[in-house]
Design an enzyme around this catalytic site. Structure first.
Site, PDB file in Angstrom:
ATOM      1  N   LYS A   1       0.850  -1.213   0.000  1.00  0.00           N
ATOM      2  CA  LYS A   1       0.000   0.000   0.000  1.00  0.00           C
ATOM      3  C   LYS A   1       0.873   1.246   0.000  1.00  0.00           C
ATOM      4  O   LYS A   1       2.050   1.205   0.396  1.00  0.00           O
ATOM      5  CB  LYS A   1      -0.941   0.032   1.202  1.00  0.00           C
ATOM      6  CG  LYS A   1      -0.265   0.109   2.594  1.00  0.00           C
ATOM      7  CD  LYS A   1       0.121   1.507   3.062  1.00  0.00           C
ATOM      8  CE  LYS A   1       0.846   1.499   4.389  1.00  0.00           C
ATOM      9  NZ  LYS A   1       1.746   2.583   4.670  1.00  0.00           N
TER      10      LYS A   1
ATOM     11  N   VAL B   1      11.448  -3.739   2.544  1.00  0.00           N
ATOM     12  CA  VAL B   1      11.150  -3.914   3.974  1.00  0.00           C
ATOM     13  C   VAL B   1      11.369  -2.614   4.748  1.00  0.00           C
ATOM     14  O   VAL B   1      12.261  -1.831   4.413  1.00  0.00           O
ATOM     15  CB  VAL B   1      12.068  -5.024   4.546  1.00  0.00           C
ATOM     16  CG1 VAL B   1      11.783  -5.267   6.018  1.00  0.00           C
ATOM     17  CG2 VAL B   1      11.892  -6.307   3.747  1.00  0.00           C
TER      18      VAL B   1
ATOM     19  N   ALA C   1       9.708   0.099   4.883  1.00  0.00           N
ATOM     20  CA  ALA C   1       9.729   1.112   3.831  1.00  0.00           C
ATOM     21  C   ALA C   1       8.498   2.018   3.841  1.00  0.00           C
ATOM     22  O   ALA C   1       8.403   2.939   3.049  1.00  0.00           O
ATOM     23  CB  ALA C   1       9.813   0.412   2.473  1.00  0.00           C
ATOM     24  N   GLY C   2       7.525   1.739   4.722  1.00  0.00           N
ATOM     25  CA  GLY C   2       6.274   2.497   4.699  1.00  0.00           C
ATOM     26  C   GLY C   2       5.289   1.951   3.683  1.00  0.00           C
ATOM     27  O   GLY C   2       4.348   2.621   3.271  1.00  0.00           O
TER      28      GLY C   2
ATOM     29  N   ALA D   1       3.851  -1.281   4.124  1.00  0.00           N
ATOM     30  CA  ALA D   1       3.055  -2.320   4.811  1.00  0.00           C
ATOM     31  C   ALA D   1       3.409  -3.740   4.398  1.00  0.00           C
ATOM     32  O   ALA D   1       2.537  -4.611   4.365  1.00  0.00           O
ATOM     33  CB  ALA D   1       1.558  -2.054   4.623  1.00  0.00           C
ATOM     34  N   GLY D   2       4.682  -3.990   4.094  1.00  0.00           N
ATOM     35  CA  GLY D   2       5.105  -5.326   3.651  1.00  0.00           C
ATOM     36  C   GLY D   2       4.725  -6.435   4.625  1.00  0.00           C
ATOM     37  O   GLY D   2       4.122  -7.437   4.232  1.00  0.00           O
TER      38      GLY D   2
ATOM     39  N   SER E   1       2.573  -6.287   7.146  1.00  0.00           N
ATOM     40  CA  SER E   1       1.124  -6.292   7.394  1.00  0.00           C
ATOM     41  C   SER E   1       0.365  -7.004   6.278  1.00  0.00           C
ATOM     42  O   SER E   1      -0.598  -7.730   6.527  1.00  0.00           O
ATOM     43  CB  SER E   1       0.590  -4.857   7.476  1.00  0.00           C
ATOM     44  OG  SER E   1       1.283  -4.140   8.459  1.00  0.00           O
TER      45      SER E   1
ATOM     46  N   ASP F   1      -2.066  -1.535  10.161  1.00  0.00           N
ATOM     47  CA  ASP F   1      -2.300  -1.574   8.711  1.00  0.00           C
ATOM     48  C   ASP F   1      -2.934  -2.891   8.248  1.00  0.00           C
ATOM     49  O   ASP F   1      -3.304  -3.025   7.086  1.00  0.00           O
ATOM     50  CB  ASP F   1      -0.968  -1.419   7.950  1.00  0.00           C
ATOM     51  CG  ASP F   1      -0.413  -0.002   8.050  1.00  0.00           C
ATOM     52  OD1 ASP F   1      -1.174   0.909   8.412  1.00  0.00           O
ATOM     53  OD2 ASP F   1       0.778   0.184   7.755  1.00  0.00           O
TER      54      ASP F   1
HETATM   55  P1  ATP Z   1       4.107  -0.177   7.698  1.00  0.00           P
HETATM   56  O1  ATP Z   1       3.994   0.579   6.410  1.00  0.00           O
HETATM   57  O2  ATP Z   1       2.937  -1.118   7.970  1.00  0.00           O
HETATM   58  O3  ATP Z   1       4.522   0.649   8.870  1.00  0.00           O
HETATM   59  P2  ATP Z   1       6.708  -1.035   6.824  1.00  0.00           P
HETATM   60  O4  ATP Z   1       6.557  -1.217   5.364  1.00  0.00           O
HETATM   61  O5  ATP Z   1       7.318   0.252   7.257  1.00  0.00           O
HETATM   62  O6  ATP Z   1       5.310  -1.243   7.512  1.00  0.00           O
HETATM   63  P3  ATP Z   1       7.634  -3.756   7.137  1.00  0.00           P
HETATM   64  O7  ATP Z   1       8.165  -4.020   5.778  1.00  0.00           O
HETATM   65  O8  ATP Z   1       6.364  -4.413   7.513  1.00  0.00           O
HETATM   66  O9  ATP Z   1       7.568  -2.187   7.435  1.00  0.00           O
HETATM   67  O10 ATP Z   1       8.800  -4.170   8.150  1.00  0.00           O
HETATM   68  C1  ATP Z   1       8.949  -3.666   9.476  1.00  0.00           C
HETATM   69  C2  ATP Z   1       9.704  -4.715  10.314  1.00  0.00           C
HETATM   70  O11 ATP Z   1       8.823  -5.822  10.528  1.00  0.00           O
HETATM   71  C3  ATP Z   1      10.918  -5.319   9.607  1.00  0.00           C
HETATM   72  O12 ATP Z   1      12.089  -4.632   9.934  1.00  0.00           O
HETATM   73  C4  ATP Z   1      10.945  -6.757  10.084  1.00  0.00           C
HETATM   74  O13 ATP Z   1      11.855  -6.920  11.154  1.00  0.00           O
HETATM   75  C5  ATP Z   1       9.553  -7.041  10.657  1.00  0.00           C
HETATM   76  N1  ATP Z   1       8.781  -8.095   9.922  1.00  0.00           N
HETATM   77  C6  ATP Z   1       8.076  -9.077  10.492  1.00  0.00           C
HETATM   78  N2  ATP Z   1       7.452  -9.831   9.574  1.00  0.00           N
HETATM   79  C7  ATP Z   1       7.750  -9.323   8.370  1.00  0.00           C
HETATM   80  C8  ATP Z   1       7.400  -9.669   7.034  1.00  0.00           C
HETATM   81  N3  ATP Z   1       6.573 -10.701   6.763  1.00  0.00           N
HETATM   82  N4  ATP Z   1       7.864  -8.895   6.039  1.00  0.00           N
HETATM   83  C9  ATP Z   1       8.660  -7.824   6.325  1.00  0.00           C
HETATM   84  N5  ATP Z   1       9.046  -7.475   7.557  1.00  0.00           N
HETATM   85  C10 ATP Z   1       8.609  -8.194   8.590  1.00  0.00           C
END
Ligand code: ATP
Length: 308
Positions: A16, A108, A110-111, A113-114, A116, A149
């Site tokens: 997202k 990862v 990155a904002g 929601a990977g 989630s 998320d």
């Molecule tokens: P959001 O946008 O929901 O805040 P994000 O994109 O910033 O999320 P994610 O990619 O979800 O962040 O990763 C945040 C942390 O979650 C990672 O550093 C990792 O340690 C942990 N994590 C746990 N499960 C996963 C997964 N399936 N994929 C990626 N990271 C994961």
């Protein structure tokens, strides 16, 4: 005639972006109230889920991923995909287990929601494999326990998310919009970003985004209309800490985007285009100049609900 039992599913877990992300308050428990327009996009991890006799097994795979931070993804009980399986199997008292193969593609931390979206996809998949018949609301109630998320990632499309992310209202974008996505090699701590924002709230609270105006811009459904309402309150604190994000946003605008914004707590930045070929050409040009940045040109996704 006996129905053939489904024993394995392979699903796409879509990322997202936040077209709007505003913080409307802070709760005594430290959670923040949001008003956010979230948009599902065509960048995805692939999740295969197999029924097994007992327990949860997880395998995490990825191709090359230096710039996408795949080494940060846990392959144990801390992975959100694992935790989602644990939560649903125990909530539904399922007599059986699952094996999950998670192929990462979304950058990862990155904002985007990977984690989630992986969790949301595991919830949707197990619901089908084990014939649990949980409705979307009940899946979302479980999902929000894993992260704010997750409910959006279960539902997808274009949503106004409020509360801590659990109150969702569907919005419809009638046109076709494309995204140029860029993830610079910058580590952003979500916790630090929120702490900095809390300080800003105490000292000089920013004005709230006009959500009604945002909704009416969305109804128009083209990239220029959406560009007029892009807003991310967290960028007020993240961008000064990481000038690379500002530089990238400006480069994307120079490459013809109708608008550009940081997504979530960063550091990903996206630009909006009304033409996929233009977004791809811009991504190719930028990739040559910024080889350390991950670029992708993808469409908005409008509905992933049918199990693809
Ligand atoms: P959001 O946008 O929901 O805040 P994000 O994109 O910033 O999320 P994610 O990619 O979800 O962040 O990763 C945040 C942390 O979650 C990672 O550093 C990792 O340690 C942990 N994590 C746990 N499960 C996963 C997964 N399936 N994929 C990626 N990271 C994961």
């Amino acid at each position: 005639m006996k129905e053939t039992e489904i024993r394995e599913l392979t699903l796409k877990a879509y990322a997202k972006i936040n077209l709007v992300l505003d913080i409307t308050g802070r709760r005594p428990d430290g959670y923040h109230d949001l008003a956010s327009v979230m948009q599902e996009i065509g960048l995805y991890d692939t999740v295969t889920i197999r029924k097994t006799a007992t327990g949860i097994k997880l395998k995490v795979e990825f191709d090359d991923g230096v710039e996408r931070g795949f080494s940060l993804v846990p392959d144990d009980t801390k992975n959100l995909a694992y935790r989602a399986a644990e939560l649903l199997l125990s909530d539904a008292k399922v007599d059986g287990g699952v094996e999950i193969i998670l192929h990462k593609n979304i950058p990862v931390a990155a904002g985007l929601a990977g984690g989630s979206t992986d969790a949301a996809t595991v919830l949707r998949g197990i619901n089908v494999l084990y014939d649990l018949y949980y409705d979307t609301g009940r899946l979302c109630e479980l999902g929000v326990k894993l992260g704010a998320d997750v409910p959006f990632c279960i539902v997808g499309g274009t949503m106004l998310a409020e509360g801590i992310g659990e109150k969702l209202q569907a919005l419809s974008i009638p046109g076709s919009v494309y995204v140029l996505l860029a993830k610079p090699p910058v580590a952003v701590s979500t916790k630090e970003v929120y702490q900095a924002y809390d300080k800003l709230l105490e000292e000089d609270p920013p004005e709230l985004a006009d959500i009604e105006k945002v909704k009416s811009a969305i109804e128009k459904g083209d990239a220029p209309a959406l560009a007029s309402c892009l807003y991310n309150a967290l960028a007020l604190v993240t961008e000064p800490l990481h000038p690379e994000i500002v530089a990238l946003r400006e480069e994307i605008l120079k490459e013809g985007a109708k608008g550009a914004l940081m997504s979530g707590s960063g550091p990903s930045v996206f630009g909006l285009y009304d033409d996929l070929a233009a977004a791809k050409a811009a991504a190719d040009r930028l990739q040559e100049r910024f080889p350390e940045v991950f670029f992708a040109a993808v469409p908005f996704c409008y509905n992933h609900k049918e199990l693809d």
